[in-house]
Design a protein around this motif. Structure first.
Motif, PDB file in Angstrom:
ATOM      1  N   VAL A 173       0.858  -1.190   0.000  1.00 49.80           N
ATOM      2  CA  VAL A 173       0.000   0.000   0.000  1.00 49.80           C
ATOM      3  C   VAL A 173       0.892   1.238   0.000  1.00 49.80           C
ATOM      4  N   LEU A 174       0.643   2.143  -0.961  1.00 48.64           N
ATOM      5  CA  LEU A 174       1.512   3.301  -1.208  1.00 48.64           C
ATOM      6  C   LEU A 174       0.683   4.582  -1.305  1.00 48.64           C
ATOM      7  N   PRO A 175       1.305   5.745  -1.042  1.00 49.27           N
ATOM      8  CA  PRO A 175       0.619   7.007  -1.337  1.00 49.27           C
ATOM      9  C   PRO A 175       0.316   7.081  -2.838  1.00 49.27           C
ATOM     10  N   HIS A 235      -1.942   7.208   7.542  1.00 48.61           N
ATOM     11  CA  HIS A 235      -0.513   7.505   7.549  1.00 48.61           C
ATOM     12  C   HIS A 235       0.066   7.374   6.141  1.00 48.61           C
ATOM     13  N   VAL A 236      -0.328   6.322   5.446  1.00 49.07           N
ATOM     14  CA  VAL A 236       0.149   6.119   4.071  1.00 49.07           C
ATOM     15  C   VAL A 236      -0.426   7.186   3.157  1.00 49.07           C
ATOM     16  N   GLU A 237      -1.707   7.479   3.273  1.00 48.33           N
ATOM     17  CA  GLU A 237      -2.355   8.489   2.439  1.00 48.33           C
ATOM     18  C   GLU A 237      -1.663   9.846   2.578  1.00 48.33           C
ATOM     19  N   ALA A 238      -1.170  10.150   3.787  1.00 46.13           N
ATOM     20  CA  ALA A 238      -0.485  11.420   4.030  1.00 46.13           C
ATOM     21  C   ALA A 238       0.932  11.441   3.471  1.00 46.13           C
ATOM     22  N   TYR A 254      -9.977   5.663   1.372  1.00 47.99           N
ATOM     23  CA  TYR A 254      -8.662   6.301   1.503  1.00 47.99           C
ATOM     24  C   TYR A 254      -7.969   6.349   0.146  1.00 47.99           C
ATOM     25  N   ARG A 255      -7.311   7.461  -0.129  1.00 51.79           N
ATOM     26  CA  ARG A 255      -6.615   7.665  -1.393  1.00 51.79           C
ATOM     27  C   ARG A 255      -5.229   7.033  -1.290  1.00 51.79           C
ATOM     28  N   VAL A 256      -5.175   5.769  -1.577  1.00 50.13           N
ATOM     29  CA  VAL A 256      -3.905   5.037  -1.577  1.00 50.13           C
ATOM     30  C   VAL A 256      -3.856   4.181  -2.838  1.00 50.13           C
TER      31      VAL A 256
END
Length: 302
Positions: A173-175, A235-238, A254-256
């Motif tokens: 899972v990544l931004p 945390h990842v989304e940020a 979530y935007r990931v």
């Protein structure tokens, strides 16, 4: 006449190992647990415990009774359900233990369907991660658990029956703007210098993520640990980290970005019940509802 509650405490002592651990699980003081076990010895007119230093351990007779106590308690619960007069209509309380990512995707939809179909059936839903749910099932704190039977799962043994439910991929899972947020599988070795978010230490997903990183040849730099997948996704989304999560945990709100792993790592999701007398109608109804999950593939038979 043996007191069922005291039998449960004895069974928990066999599983958990110490009076203090039993007291914590039962929300009692250690002295109260000791008093109840002493009363059970008086009821059975048998020495069930022996003290070695500061610790208490079960005698041979105690071990025999503790390991038969679970079957005795299961039979009593089944008889009580039958005596409620509902026959084969599912009724009574079923305690369903379930790990975090399967609660809203598997357990809650099943419980909602059961509430409409069986108004006399009560389901208590418990969040129990795989390392917690197996002991809870064995000591009778849960009637059914949804768990995993691969990677760092606890030994199952002959005392449990398993019902395969689904397979679930483990995803990177990544931004959304991350350079690796493309398509296809990604090599974890290329992400050795990235900041990572992990689950809490010694949990199923934390151990799995650490193992996969080490297999790729690096020690991950962990910048966050959360026991809640929603916090991990935030945390990842940020843009503060990347993570390895089960597919069920990736909430689309979530935007990931997600990427598959080259080895196609998956986990097997399984329901487990205690083996013994045939499960009562209420337990069978919950198992059937869990197996009818419409969105997840069943694991391969081979």
């Amino acid at each position: 006449m043996m007191n069922p509650w005291r039998l449960r405490l004895l069974s928990q002592l066999d599983t958990l190992g110490t009076v203090r651990a039993v007291a914590q699980a039962a929300n009692l003081s250690p002295s109260s647990v000791s008093q109840q076990l002493a009363a059970l010895e008086a009821e059975t007119r048998t020495q069930l415990l022996e003290r070695t230093g500061r610790r208490v351990r079960l005698t041979s007779a105690g071990l025999i009774l503790a390991r038969r106590a679970r079957a005795i308690l299961d039979q009593m619960e089944g008889v009580e359900a039958e005596l409620r007069g509902f026959g084969e209509e599912p009724a009574g309380l079923v305690r369903l233990g379930c790990f975090q990512s399967a609660i809203h995707t598997m357990a809650v939809p099943a419980v909602s369907r059961l509430a409409r179909a069986h108004p006399h059936l009560d389901i208590e839903l418990l969040q129990l991660e795989p390392h917690e749910s197996m002991p809870a099932l064995r000591v009778g704190d849960a009637d059914i658990i949804i768990t995993t039977t691969d990677f760092d799962a606890l030994p199952l043994g002959p005392d449990l029956d398993l019902v395969p439910l689904a397979t679930d991929p483990v995803l990177l899972v990544l931004p959304p703007g991350h350079p690796a947020a493309g398509r296809g599988a990604v090599d974890l070795a290329a992400l050795a210098d990235e900041p990572w978010t992990f689950d809490m230490p010694q949990t199923y997903m934390a151990n799995l993520a650490l193992r996969l990183c080490r297999q790729a040849g690096f020690e991950p730099r962990v910048v966050g640990r959360f026991g809640n997948y929603m916090m991990t996704l935030q945390h990842v989304e940020a843009g503060l980290s990347i993570a390895l999560l089960p597919g069920l945990a990736v909430d689309r709100r979530y935007r990931v970005a997600t990427r598959e792993l080259p080895a196609g790592v998956t986990r097997t999701i399984t329901a487990a019940i205690r083996r013994g007398s045939p499960p009562r109608a209420a337990v069978r109804a919950v198992l059937d509802a869990l197996r009818r999950h419409p969105e997840l593939p069943l694991p391969d038979a081979g």
